[in-house]
Write an enzyme that holds these catalytic residues in place. Structure first.
Site, PDB file in Angstrom:
ATOM      1  CG  HIS A   1      -2.127   0.945   0.972  1.00  0.00           C
ATOM      2  ND1 HIS A   1      -3.412   0.477   0.757  1.00  0.00           N
ATOM      3  CD2 HIS A   1      -2.217   2.295   0.876  1.00  0.00           C
ATOM      4  CE1 HIS A   1      -4.233   1.494   0.576  1.00  0.00           C
ATOM      5  NE2 HIS A   1      -3.519   2.615   0.643  1.00  0.00           N
ATOM      6  CB  VAL A   2       1.217   3.970  -2.497  1.00  0.00           C
ATOM      7  CG1 VAL A   2       1.625   5.416  -2.398  1.00  0.00           C
ATOM      8  CG2 VAL A   2       1.841   3.351  -3.740  1.00  0.00           C
ATOM      9  CG  HIS A   3       3.921   3.505   3.044  1.00  0.00           C
ATOM     10  ND1 HIS A   3       3.860   2.300   2.354  1.00  0.00           N
ATOM     11  CD2 HIS A   3       5.109   3.503   3.703  1.00  0.00           C
ATOM     12  CE1 HIS A   3       4.954   1.609   2.601  1.00  0.00           C
ATOM     13  NE2 HIS A   3       5.733   2.318   3.404  1.00  0.00           N
ATOM     14  CG  LEU A   4       4.573  11.257   1.504  1.00  0.00           C
ATOM     15  CD1 LEU A   4       5.714  11.256   0.500  1.00  0.00           C
ATOM     16  CD2 LEU A   4       3.680  12.466   1.286  1.00  0.00           C
TER      17      LEU A   4
END
Length: 348
Positions: free
Chosen positions: A262-265
DNA sequence: GTTCTAGAAC
DNA sequence: GTTCTAGAAC
């Protein structure tokens, strides 16, 4: 005995059987329906080991075949397991691999060994839930119900599911954390911000979209606006939550090859003063080009419509320890931590 | 991603 | 002897 199938992710053709320990060469051919001249007629050599649950992938063609984002390289050979993604050439023509019991041979299970690789492989193999062995679009909605009001799964979830099988259930931990009100620092209709469970600095947040985006490689041009919003939210969080935001340096970026799905910044202060920062991998993941600035990701998407991770990026995690502020080389983590006290704000 | 631990480094 | 790292296991 299991059988092994190579499945075209975009359904270009029916699954290709890879018989146990038999070499199969694929490339530009009617069998794969690939007509792209960049793809050699003999692009890859595949050999499935149905007992151990993997296939060997050897690149024969000149142009890059890749497994996940890693280019195999002409003449090189890598292993690919259930859940990983093969791109036949130039990040195109995606395939997954699927091991399953041979339906024509079901009685042979008496006295026949189950897949018998190392313990972890066995676990991974058996963890694979029925019905997920062959990714199908109709199963998309069964995965990961997001709490946001705009939970829009625009992509098949199969990639996420497969990653679970490759890396283990722990890699899905962010999906649970982002839903947990106790972890949430901020949320709106597009994103949620949580505190990193194991912060590597005094301030360390993660900004996640509600939309299910498994990884950087799933991003496309249409995500630019979302990513800009994630940046703005991050800026706001820093201003709101950090009293010494004026002094303390922050960076916002993505790990090139993150462990967690899950893309996370990452929004992280540059003091790196944290008991959770324990090893070289931790350090280098935030202080080398393994950490890709958010702006750079957005620029890549605007320019190319996709995010490309350079070959060899994983090797950056093994680089010698080096101060992110003054460049001084340190030989151990404790020495590095001691040195970091001279840069309390993460800048000169 | 973390934890655990064998063995390298000191 | 202790400290530290790196890889396996989860």
């Amino acid at each position: 005995m299991s059988i092994c199938l190579l499945i075209s992710k975009n359904g270009r053709h029916k699954p290709i059987n890879l018989p146990h320990l038999q070499t199969v060469v694929l490339g530009r051919s009617p069998e794969t329906t690939i007509k792209d001249k960049k793809c050699s007629r003999e692009q890859v050599e595949l050999k499935a080991d149905c007992n151990k649950g993997y296939i060997s992938v050897k690149q024969l063609g000149v142009n890059p075949t890749s497994v996940d984002s890693e280019v195999v390289g002409k003449g090189n050979q890598v292993e690919m397991r259930s859940g990983q993604q093969l791109h036949m050439v130039n990040e195109l023509y995606p395939y997954t691999v699927c091991f399953k019991e041979d339906p024509s041979n079901s009685q042979s299970s008496v006295g026949t060994k189950r897949p018998c690789g190392p313990a972890s492989e066995e676990r991974e193999f058996h963890r694979e839930p029925p019905g997920h062995k062959v990714p199908r679009k109709t199963e998309d909605s069964t995965q990961c119900k997001h709490g946001g009001s705009t939970s829009t799964n625009t992509r098949p979830e199969s990639q996420t599911t497969e990653k679970t099988e490759t890396l283990g259930y722990w890699s899905q931990g962010l999906k649970a954390s982002m839903q947990d009100p106790k972890m949430q620092v901020y949320k709106d209709d597009r994103v949620v911000v949580i505190m990193d469970k194991y912060p590597k600095a005094h301030y360390h947040w993660l900004v996640l979209p509600w939309e299910s985006i498994p990884s950087l490689k799933t991003l496309h041009r249409g995500h630019c606006d979302l990513l800009r919003h994630m940046n703005q939210v991050a800026d706001r969080i820093v201003q709101q939550q950090c009293p010494d935001a004026g002094l303390l340096h922050f960076r916002q970026g993505y790990h090139a090859i993150p462990s967690m799905s899950h893309v996370h910044l990452h929004v992280i202060s540059q003091d790196f003063d944290s008991p959770w920062l324990k090893n070289k991998k931790h350090w280098n993941s935030f202080t080398t080009d393994y950490f890709i600035e958010s702006q750079e990701v957005i620029q890549m998407l605007e320019k190319d419509g996709k995010v490309t991770v350079k070959q060899g990026t994983n090797e950056l995690l093994k680089l010698p320890l080096c101060c992110h502020v003054c460049g001084m080389a340190l030989s151990t983590i404790p020495q590095l931590k001691e040195h970091l006290k001279s840069h309390p704000y993460g800048r000169l």
